[in-house]
Enzyme design. Structure first.
Site, PDB file in Angstrom:
ATOM      1  N   SER A 118      12.395  -5.727  10.705  1.00  0.00           N
ATOM      2  CA  SER A 118      13.033  -6.415  11.833  1.00  0.00           C
ATOM      3  C   SER A 118      13.181  -5.495  13.044  1.00  0.00           C
ATOM      4  O   SER A 118      13.237  -4.270  12.913  1.00  0.00           O
ATOM      5  CB  SER A 118      14.418  -6.925  11.415  1.00  0.00           C
ATOM      6  OG  SER A 118      14.305  -7.727  10.265  1.00  0.00           O
TER       7      SER A 118
HETATM    8  N1  SAM Z   1      15.196  -5.958   5.606  1.00  0.00           N
HETATM    9  C1  SAM Z   1      13.798  -5.659   5.758  1.00  0.00           C
HETATM   10  C2  SAM Z   1      13.563  -4.315   6.363  1.00  0.00           C
HETATM   11  O1  SAM Z   1      14.524  -3.614   6.709  1.00  0.00           O
HETATM   12  O2  SAM Z   1      12.382  -3.933   6.475  1.00  0.00           O
HETATM   13  C3  SAM Z   1      13.044  -6.729   6.507  1.00  0.00           C
HETATM   14  C4  SAM Z   1      12.954  -7.957   5.722  1.00  0.00           C
HETATM   15  S1  SAM Z   1      11.616  -9.025   6.107  1.00  0.00           S
HETATM   16  C5  SAM Z   1      12.076  -9.649   7.662  1.00  0.00           C
HETATM   17  C6  SAM Z   1      11.997 -10.323   4.945  1.00  0.00           C
HETATM   18  C7  SAM Z   1      11.710  -9.953   3.515  1.00  0.00           C
HETATM   19  O3  SAM Z   1      12.279 -10.945   2.666  1.00  0.00           O
HETATM   20  C8  SAM Z   1      10.227  -9.921   3.183  1.00  0.00           C
HETATM   21  O4  SAM Z   1       9.860  -8.661   2.681  1.00  0.00           O
HETATM   22  C9  SAM Z   1      10.066 -11.013   2.126  1.00  0.00           C
HETATM   23  O5  SAM Z   1       9.075 -10.738   1.150  1.00  0.00           O
HETATM   24  C10 SAM Z   1      11.460 -11.054   1.536  1.00  0.00           C
HETATM   25  N2  SAM Z   1      11.797 -12.289   0.818  1.00  0.00           N
HETATM   26  C11 SAM Z   1      11.470 -13.568   1.113  1.00  0.00           C
HETATM   27  N3  SAM Z   1      11.969 -14.406   0.182  1.00  0.00           N
HETATM   28  C12 SAM Z   1      12.645 -13.637  -0.721  1.00  0.00           C
HETATM   29  C13 SAM Z   1      13.388 -13.903  -1.902  1.00  0.00           C
HETATM   30  N4  SAM Z   1      13.562 -15.141  -2.367  1.00  0.00           N
HETATM   31  N5  SAM Z   1      13.930 -12.868  -2.567  1.00  0.00           N
HETATM   32  C14 SAM Z   1      13.782 -11.598  -2.121  1.00  0.00           C
HETATM   33  N6  SAM Z   1      13.093 -11.277  -1.010  1.00  0.00           N
HETATM   34  C15 SAM Z   1      12.528 -12.285  -0.312  1.00  0.00           C
END
Ligand code: SAM
Length: 219
Positions: free
Chosen positions: A63
């Protein structure tokens, strides 16, 4: 060209965070400290302190620094808190939280991302972060309850298991909306279990995919 990452980080904090109203000194200090460039591939290091999200592979993103700061400031973790993050991604947000809370449990759906995040976090010595790979919309029952929960992917609604695993007096920060635009929501769980839901800023996140999120095709 060799970059001075400390200087880039200082500039990021001053021009993107302080200038836009982030005031919590603990959040500013944490973001001044965590080496954000190490959470993206080396080819992107010179852009890693820019005012935008960046790709981290598997169609996912780290993000924008400002969004990390807003969410962390809203969550306002205390030094004794146990925090759950859903959406480990690169591991950057988890590292920022680990500077402020006593323990961070972070869940990622995609195994390759979880593994890469674990490696960087180990390299940086974050022993107070636990990383697991599974559908985080179920929460993390064995580690519950949590003082704070942060969801870093867009959800159609607040996943019920996460609310159940939030302590009374605890807070959840989560982007709620459709696939294209969301509102950052702050959910405070009051003593007795009632939930007070407040709107913060508009935002755009990749979808939370799982049993209590969007379906795998993004619907
Ligand atoms: N917090 C992260 C960082 O600091 O880099 C950025 C997160 S990214 C915007 C969103 C993440 O949520 C992705 O890596 C995606 O694979 C994960 N995601 C989506 N659905 C999910 C779920 N049900 N459980 C865990 N992770 C999930």
């Amino acid at each position: 060209m060799v970059q001075n990452f400390d200087a880039l980080r200082k500039k990021m904090v001053e021009t993107q965070l302080i200038a836009r109203g982030i005031k919590d000194q603990r959040v500013l200090q944490a973001m001044l400290k965590v080496p954000r460039h190490l959470f993206v591939e080396e080819a992107l290091w010179d852009r890693s302190y820019g005012d935008y999200a960046l790709p981290i592979g598997e169609g996912q993103t780290i993000s924008q620094p400002y969004m990390v700061a807003v969410m962390t400031e809203l969550l306002a973790p205390d030094k004794d808190d146990k925090v759950l993050e859903i959406g480990t991604g690169s591991g950057y947000q988890a590292a920022v939280l680990a500077e402020l809370a006593s323990k961070v449990c972070t869940v990622e759906r995609i195994g390759a991302l979880g593994m890469r995040a674990r490696k960087v976090l180990d390299f940086l010595g974050y022993s107070n972060i636990a990383v697991r790979t599974f559908d985080g919309t179920y929460g993390w029952r064995d580690e519950a309850p949590f003082d704070g929960i942060i969801v870093t992917a867009a959800s159609p609604e607040v996943p019920k298991p996460l609310l159940e695993q939030l302590k009374e007096g605890g807070r959840m920060v989560i982007p709620i909306g459709d696939k294209y635009l969301q509102t950052l929501m702050v959910a405070d769980k009051k003593p007795g279990g009632a939930v007070d839901l407040k709107e913060s800023v508009k935002c755009v996140f990749v979808p939370l995919i799982g049993a209590y999120g969007f379906k795998a095709d993004g619907r």
